[in-house]
Design a protein around this motif. Structure first.
Motif, short mmCIF file in Angstrom:
data_model
loop_
_atom_site.label_atom_id
_atom_site.label_comp_id
_atom_site.label_asym_id
_atom_site.label_seq_id
_atom_site.Cartn_x
_atom_site.Cartn_y
_atom_site.Cartn_z
N PRO A 10 55.87 -10.26 -24.96
CA PRO A 10 55.75 -10.98 -24.93
C PRO A 10 56.45 -12.93 -25.68
O PRO A 10 56.24 -13.45 -25.30
N GLU A 11 57.47 -12.20 -25.32
CA GLU A 11 58.94 -13.17 -26.17
C GLU A 11 59.45 -13.15 -24.88
O GLU A 11 59.90 -14.19 -25.04
N GLN A 12 59.08 -12.65 -23.80
CA GLN A 12 59.91 -13.07 -22.87
C GLN A 12 59.62 -13.94 -21.74
O GLN A 12 59.85 -14.02 -20.38
N TRP A 13 57.15 -14.10 -22.13
CA TRP A 13 56.07 -15.15 -21.33
C TRP A 13 56.98 -16.56 -21.38
O TRP A 13 57.21 -16.71 -22.53
N ASP A 14 56.63 -17.18 -19.94
CA ASP A 14 56.26 -18.79 -20.43
C ASP A 14 56.05 -18.90 -19.17
O ASP A 14 55.37 -18.10 -17.98
N ALA A 15 55.24 -20.11 -19.29
CA ALA A 15 54.09 -20.59 -18.00
C ALA A 15 54.78 -20.50 -16.70
O ALA A 15 54.03 -21.07 -15.75
N VAL A 16 56.74 -20.94 -16.78
CA VAL A 16 57.03 -21.11 -14.99
C VAL A 16 57.94 -19.58 -14.62
O VAL A 16 57.11 -18.98 -13.68
N ILE A 53 54.17 -28.95 -5.49
CA ILE A 53 54.58 -30.54 -4.83
C ILE A 53 53.99 -30.91 -4.88
O ILE A 53 53.69 -32.53 -5.52
N HIS A 54 52.50 -31.15 -3.81
CA HIS A 54 51.92 -31.59 -3.38
C HIS A 54 50.70 -31.95 -5.66
O HIS A 54 50.39 -33.34 -4.81
N ARG A 55 50.09 -31.21 -5.41
CA ARG A 55 49.64 -31.75 -6.46
C ARG A 55 50.30 -31.32 -7.96
O ARG A 55 48.93 -31.60 -8.79
N HIS A 56 51.40 -31.71 -8.01
CA HIS A 56 51.82 -31.74 -9.16
C HIS A 56 51.01 -33.42 -10.12
O HIS A 56 51.02 -33.52 -11.34
N LYS A 57 51.54 -33.93 -8.94
CA LYS A 57 50.97 -35.75 -9.32
C LYS A 57 49.20 -35.59 -10.45
O LYS A 57 49.58 -36.73 -10.90
N TYR A 58 48.79 -34.80 -9.78
CA TYR A 58 47.52 -34.45 -10.04
C TYR A 58 46.75 -33.63 -11.14
O TYR A 58 46.16 -33.37 -12.17
N LYS A 59 48.03 -33.16 -12.07
CA LYS A 59 47.71 -32.38 -13.07
C LYS A 59 47.86 -32.78 -14.23
O LYS A 59 48.88 -33.77 -14.16
N ASN A 60 48.03 -32.06 -15.82
CA ASN A 60 48.31 -32.49 -16.86
C ASN A 60 49.66 -32.04 -17.14
O ASN A 60 50.37 -33.28 -17.74
N SER A 61 50.14 -31.38 -16.76
CA SER A 61 51.49 -30.80 -17.05
C SER A 61 52.83 -30.93 -15.93
O SER A 61 52.79 -30.59 -14.81
N PRO A 62 52.43 -32.52 -14.78
CA PRO A 62 53.18 -32.90 -13.63
C PRO A 62 55.31 -31.80 -13.65
O PRO A 62 55.17 -30.94 -12.15
N LYS A 63 55.18 -32.08 -14.69
CA LYS A 63 56.84 -31.00 -15.04
C LYS A 63 56.46 -29.59 -14.77
O LYS A 63 57.56 -29.15 -13.81
#
Length: 81
Positions: A10-16, A53-63
């Motif tokens: 679990p310490e190694q997990w991150d969303a990206v 890249i295409h959908r980043h602007k439509y998301k809650n977390s674009p970054k």
């Protein structure tokens, strides 16, 4: 490819870089896909760059989506001569 079996904690997990839902079985999903696709894996990586890249602007977390696109691009660069 670094091998299919991962020692994921679990310490190694991150969303990206290491999403938990892609590591729940001990096999990293991206490694399995690379193994199955062979040379076509590069097209898969490019497609994911485009998708994020295409959908980043439509998301809650674009970054976060741009970071994911960058992750796939980095992996594609590593595999390109």
């Amino acid at each position: 490819m670094s091998g299919l079996i991962k020692d994921t904690t679990p310490e190694q997990w991150d969303a990206v870089n290491r999403p938990e839902h892609y590591n729940s079985t001990g096999v990293e999903c991206i490694d399995y896909i690379e193994q199955q696709l062979g040379e076509d894996f590069k097209a898969y990586l490019l497609g994911n760059c485009m998708k994020y890249i295409h959908r980043h602007k439509y998301k809650n977390s674009p970054k976060q989506d741009l970071e994911k696109a960058s992750w796939y691009l980095d992996r594609l660069i590593e595999l390109t001569d």
